[in-house]
Design a protein around this motif. Structure first.
Motif, PDB file in Angstrom:
ATOM      1  N   ASN A 101     -12.474  31.664 -82.635  1.00  0.00           N
ATOM      2  CA  ASN A 101     -12.178  32.022 -83.107  1.00  0.00           C
ATOM      3  C   ASN A 101     -12.729  31.239 -85.063  1.00  0.00           C
ATOM      4  N   GLY A 102     -13.276  32.376 -85.887  1.00  0.00           N
ATOM      5  CA  GLY A 102     -14.401  32.421 -87.134  1.00  0.00           C
ATOM      6  C   GLY A 102     -16.263  31.450 -86.788  1.00  0.00           C
ATOM      7  N   LEU A 103     -16.156  30.649 -85.041  1.00  0.00           N
ATOM      8  CA  LEU A 103     -17.425  30.328 -84.987  1.00  0.00           C
ATOM      9  C   LEU A 103     -18.986  31.574 -84.738  1.00  0.00           C
ATOM     10  N   GLU A 104     -18.544  31.942 -84.940  1.00  0.00           N
ATOM     11  CA  GLU A 104     -19.771  33.378 -84.706  1.00  0.00           C
ATOM     12  C   GLU A 104     -20.287  33.691 -86.022  1.00  0.00           C
ATOM     13  N   ALA A 105     -19.304  34.106 -86.962  1.00  0.00           N
ATOM     14  CA  ALA A 105     -19.467  34.482 -88.600  1.00  0.00           C
ATOM     15  C   ALA A 105     -19.822  32.538 -88.980  1.00  0.00           C
ATOM     16  N   GLY A 106     -19.233  31.976 -88.147  1.00  0.00           N
ATOM     17  CA  GLY A 106     -19.172  30.174 -89.217  1.00  0.00           C
ATOM     18  C   GLY A 106     -20.710  29.622 -89.154  1.00  0.00           C
ATOM     19  N   GLN A 107     -21.259  29.542 -87.648  1.00  0.00           N
ATOM     20  CA  GLN A 107     -22.521  29.198 -87.878  1.00  0.00           C
ATOM     21  C   GLN A 107     -23.692  30.242 -88.255  1.00  0.00           C
ATOM     22  N   SER A 108     -23.365  31.387 -88.258  1.00  0.00           N
ATOM     23  CA  SER A 108     -24.512  32.248 -88.921  1.00  0.00           C
ATOM     24  C   SER A 108     -24.575  31.980 -90.372  1.00  0.00           C
ATOM     25  N   PHE A 109     -23.368  31.556 -91.246  1.00  0.00           N
ATOM     26  CA  PHE A 109     -23.619  31.585 -92.469  1.00  0.00           C
ATOM     27  C   PHE A 109     -23.691  30.350 -93.343  1.00  0.00           C
ATOM     28  N   VAL A 110     -23.597  28.589 -91.994  1.00  0.00           N
ATOM     29  CA  VAL A 110     -24.522  27.764 -92.663  1.00  0.00           C
ATOM     30  C   VAL A 110     -26.111  27.256 -91.780  1.00  0.00           C
ATOM     31  N   ILE A 111     -26.276  28.518 -90.910  1.00  0.00           N
ATOM     32  CA  ILE A 111     -27.294  28.332 -90.536  1.00  0.00           C
ATOM     33  C   ILE A 111     -29.026  29.562 -92.079  1.00  0.00           C
ATOM     34  N   ALA A 112     -27.981  30.642 -92.437  1.00  0.00           N
ATOM     35  CA  ALA A 112     -28.308  31.580 -92.931  1.00  0.00           C
ATOM     36  C   ALA A 112     -28.504  30.202 -94.613  1.00  0.00           C
ATOM     37  N   LEU A 113     -27.882  29.571 -95.462  1.00  0.00           N
ATOM     38  CA  LEU A 113     -27.429  29.043 -96.672  1.00  0.00           C
ATOM     39  C   LEU A 113     -28.805  27.213 -96.274  1.00  0.00           C
ATOM     40  N   ALA A 114     -28.708  27.502 -95.117  1.00  0.00           N
ATOM     41  CA  ALA A 114     -30.193  26.397 -94.407  1.00  0.00           C
ATOM     42  C   ALA A 114     -31.312  27.176 -94.959  1.00  0.00           C
ATOM     43  N   VAL A 115     -31.355  28.753 -94.392  1.00  0.00           N
ATOM     44  CA  VAL A 115     -32.566  29.020 -94.517  1.00  0.00           C
ATOM     45  C   VAL A 115     -33.075  29.419 -96.329  1.00  0.00           C
ATOM     46  N   VAL A 116     -31.920  30.054 -96.457  1.00  0.00           N
ATOM     47  CA  VAL A 116     -31.689  30.278 -98.263  1.00  0.00           C
ATOM     48  C   VAL A 116     -32.754  28.660 -98.750  1.00  0.00           C
ATOM     49  N   VAL A 117     -32.149  27.281 -98.802  1.00  0.00           N
ATOM     50  CA  VAL A 117     -32.917  25.926 -99.435  1.00  0.00           C
ATOM     51  C   VAL A 117     -33.783  25.475 -98.471  1.00  0.00           C
ATOM     52  N   HIS A 118     -34.019  26.461 -97.526  1.00  0.00           N
ATOM     53  CA  HIS A 118     -36.093  25.768 -97.359  1.00  0.00           C
ATOM     54  C   HIS A 118     -36.682  26.940 -98.189  1.00  0.00           C
ATOM     55  N   ASN A 119     -36.421  28.239 -98.204  1.00  0.00           N
ATOM     56  CA  ASN A 119     -37.008  29.288 -98.840  1.00  0.00           C
ATOM     57  C   ASN A 119     -37.275  28.442-100.175  1.00  0.00           C
ATOM     58  N   LEU A 120     -35.962  28.332-101.141  1.00  0.00           N
ATOM     59  CA  LEU A 120     -35.786  27.655-102.742  1.00  0.00           C
ATOM     60  C   LEU A 120     -36.913  26.495-102.796  1.00  0.00           C
ATOM     61  N   VAL A 121     -37.281  25.558-102.017  1.00  0.00           N
ATOM     62  CA  VAL A 121     -37.641  24.711-101.929  1.00  0.00           C
ATOM     63  C   VAL A 121     -39.435  24.577-101.455  1.00  0.00           C
ATOM     64  N   GLU A 122     -39.823  26.053-100.803  1.00  0.00           N
ATOM     65  CA  GLU A 122     -40.858  26.220-100.576  1.00  0.00           C
ATOM     66  C   GLU A 122     -41.647  27.398-102.020  1.00  0.00           C
ATOM     67  N   MET A 123     -40.713  27.827-102.699  1.00  0.00           N
ATOM     68  CA  MET A 123     -40.811  28.415-103.632  1.00  0.00           C
ATOM     69  C   MET A 123     -40.765  27.626-105.160  1.00  0.00           C
ATOM     70  N   LEU A 124     -40.100  26.514-105.387  1.00  0.00           N
ATOM     71  CA  LEU A 124     -40.009  26.014-106.474  1.00  0.00           C
ATOM     72  C   LEU A 124     -41.060  24.420-106.066  1.00  0.00           C
ATOM     73  N   ALA A 125     -40.893  24.132-104.725  1.00  0.00           N
ATOM     74  CA  ALA A 125     -41.980  22.986-105.496  1.00  0.00           C
ATOM     75  C   ALA A 125     -42.752  22.830-103.559  1.00  0.00           C
ATOM     76  N   PRO A 126     -44.012  23.925-103.950  1.00  0.00           N
ATOM     77  CA  PRO A 126     -44.607  24.565-103.125  1.00  0.00           C
ATOM     78  C   PRO A 126     -45.648  23.476-102.393  1.00  0.00           C
ATOM     79  N   SER A 127     -46.094  23.294-100.957  1.00  0.00           N
ATOM     80  CA  SER A 127     -46.604  22.042-100.909  1.00  0.00           C
ATOM     81  C   SER A 127     -48.332  22.927-100.642  1.00  0.00           C
ATOM     82  N   ALA A 128     -48.988  22.705-100.568  1.00  0.00           N
ATOM     83  CA  ALA A 128     -50.445  23.070 -99.788  1.00  0.00           C
ATOM     84  C   ALA A 128     -50.738  24.174 -98.728  1.00  0.00           C
TER      85      ALA A 128
END
Length: 519
Positions: free
Chosen positions: A333-360
């Protein structure tokens, strides 16, 4: 009525129904899937040696997503249920009060979610209404982020409201799963929702439809989004054609996943479905096909290397892997939705980092696009996770796993961070490697039969799950090293493992990679 008992799944539904009727076994609804009949026959044959309570039939079935029914021999989970002949119990199981009872103890979850929603709405309001000078962010990007946060909160609220309202309809029309690990040796239910037997399945369809509607309405109605996606003489990599193709691919995969839940497609077809769903995206893709070359190889290959059509094939492989990797990493119970939620949060954080503190090498516009698709996904997945949390009131079905996998593939491909996404998928990659021989190589090349049930062994006396070494997947491997665990605790451990893996992925992406690529 005689049937082939050596290959029960090879009999027709009519033969199985006739066999059950002959042996006076209570039949499920006529629209029930074949897996339910197969499970009932198996239980009846096994029950000749040990019988259950007079008004109860305990069944064993399999599922390729969570604890739901499936005839696929490569399924990653097995399920149990208690089907009661008591009409009052059945009537009570059909009511929406089951959902409230099933989660009566999850008030902390609700309170935490409410607090998170309040923060999200507050941040969205601030981004949309604060004067330009008060926020160190381009106005266009700020409006995009504020609108997306508001859309995500609305998507969450809609999913939270509609899932318990629509779940009984899916169950009553034959789309239900049979849960496991919720009873003791005497057949007594251990869960808060008593003897409710049919758990609605394919609720990923509700989340997927809400997600698509939210993205379309809020994205194309916002001028900042239209400007961000415009391709009129700019060098933006995302245009409206690709944006529409992305939504088409997600929608296509959502429908194919629902078809899999209904028709119970074989594993060989599941490899083809994501390829078909990716076609709109691949056909509309107009970005580059070059990859950045590591520093040590640049004297021979240069800073970039054009893969051409191989890059298009690579994108198709990413989509196939993402959808099936989430699909086979399941079983509790909860594994599919749980793993997807954690991965989605990681993608959101990665996008925010690249948007707000972009590298070259950053492309903020692409990560802005990715964020506009990921935040609504986080909203609907969080709502689904609440109802899919142990003990599950609903099952997500292949509909959600395919929808989630394609959503990740789309944002990674068009956002140009597919390698980073694969780092977030480290547990899924490990599970795939562990399962590869058992579910694919063995059956295809060496005619080795894949175990029908690839779950851990449940001990009804202790309520703990034990590792089964013969079942090759990450779930059993974790139990082998950690020892027996309750189902709810195991899910928490696996979600924590996913979170730690994502943190490790950030270390690789932002620290280790600097030794191989220019910052």
């Amino acid at each position: 009525m005689s049937i082939d008992t050596d290959n029960i799944a090879g009999n027709t539904v009519a033969q199985l129904r006739a066999f059950l009727a002959t042996h006076e076994v209570d039949l499920p609804p006529s629209r029930s899937r074949k897996a339910v009949y197969v499970a009932l026959v198996e239980q009846h044959l096994a029950g000749t040696a040990s019988t259950a309570a007079p008004t109860t039939i305990t069944t064993m079935t399999t599922s390729s997503t969570d604890s739901t029914s499936s005839t696929d021999s490569t399924s990653s989970s097995s399920t149990n249920t208690i089907i009661s002949t008591d009409s009052t119990t059945t009537a009570a199981a059909s009511s929406m009060s089951d959902f409230a009872a099933a989660h009566a103890s999850s008030r902390s979850f609700v309170m935490a979610t409410a607090a998170l929603l309040s923060v999200v709405v507050g941040v969205a309001s601030w981004l949309l209404m604060a004067p330009a000078g008060d926020v160190d962010m381009p106005v266009e990007m700020r409006r995009m982020l504020g609108t997306t946060l508001a859309a995500s909160a609305m998507a969450y609220a809609l999913a939270w409201t509609l899932i318990p309202k629509l779940a009984p309809s899916l169950r009553d029309n034959g789309l239900f799963g049979i849960d496991i690990n919720k009873f003791d040796a005497a057949g007594t239910p251990r869960t808060q929702w008593g003897s409710r037997t049919k758990v609605p399945e394919s609720l990923g369809l509700v989340c997927g439809v809400i997600y698509l509607a939210t993205v379309v309405v809020f994205r194309f109605g916002e001028p900042a989004v239209r400007n961000a996606l415009a391709d009129a003489g700019t060098d933006r990599a995302i245009d409206l054609g690709e944006y529409n193709a992305a939504l088409h691919s997600i929608c296509f995969m959502l429908l194919l996943g629902f078809a899999d839940d209904v028709l119970e497609l074989r594993w060989r077809y599941k490899l083809v479905l994501p390829t078909v769903a990716t076609l709109p995206l691949l056909a509309a893709y107009s970005g580059g096909t070059s990859v950045v070359v590591p520093n040590m190889l640049r004297p021979w290959l240069g800073p970039f290397f054009d893969l051409g059509l191989f890059y298009i094939g690579y994108m198709g492989c990413v989509a196939i892997f993402c959808t099936n990797a989430i699909n086979i990493y399941a079983g509790i119970n909860g594994l599919e939705a749980g793993q997807s939620f954690v991965i989605a949060l990681a993608v959101v954080v990665h996008n925010l980092v690249e948007m707000l503190a972009p590298s070259a090498s950053s492309e903020p516009d692409l990560h802005q696009f990715s964020l506009s698709l990921m935040l609504p996904f986080v909203g609907v997945t969080l709502a689904l996770l609440h109802y899919n949390w142990y003990p599950s009131s609903v099952f997500v079905g292949d509909t959600f796993t395919y929808f989630a996998g394609m959503s990740f593939a789309v944002v990674a491909i068009l956002g140009h961070f597919s390698k980073t996404l694969m780092l977030f998928f480290l547990p899924q990659i490990l599970n795939f490697v562990l399962s590869l021989y058992q579910i694919l190589i063995g059956p295809m090349l060496f005619k080795v039969k894949c175990p029908r049930h690839r779950l851990a062994r449940y001990d009804p006396d202790t309520g703990l799950l034990h590792a089964v070494p013969a079942h090759h997947n990450l779930l059993n491997l974790y139990l082998y090293f950690a020892g027996p665990l309750p189902e709810s605790t195991l899910n928490l451990h696996l979600m924590a493992l996913q979170a730690v893996s994502c943190l490790f992925a950030f270390v690789i992406r932002y620290y280790v990679s600097t030794f191989f690529y220019d910052a």
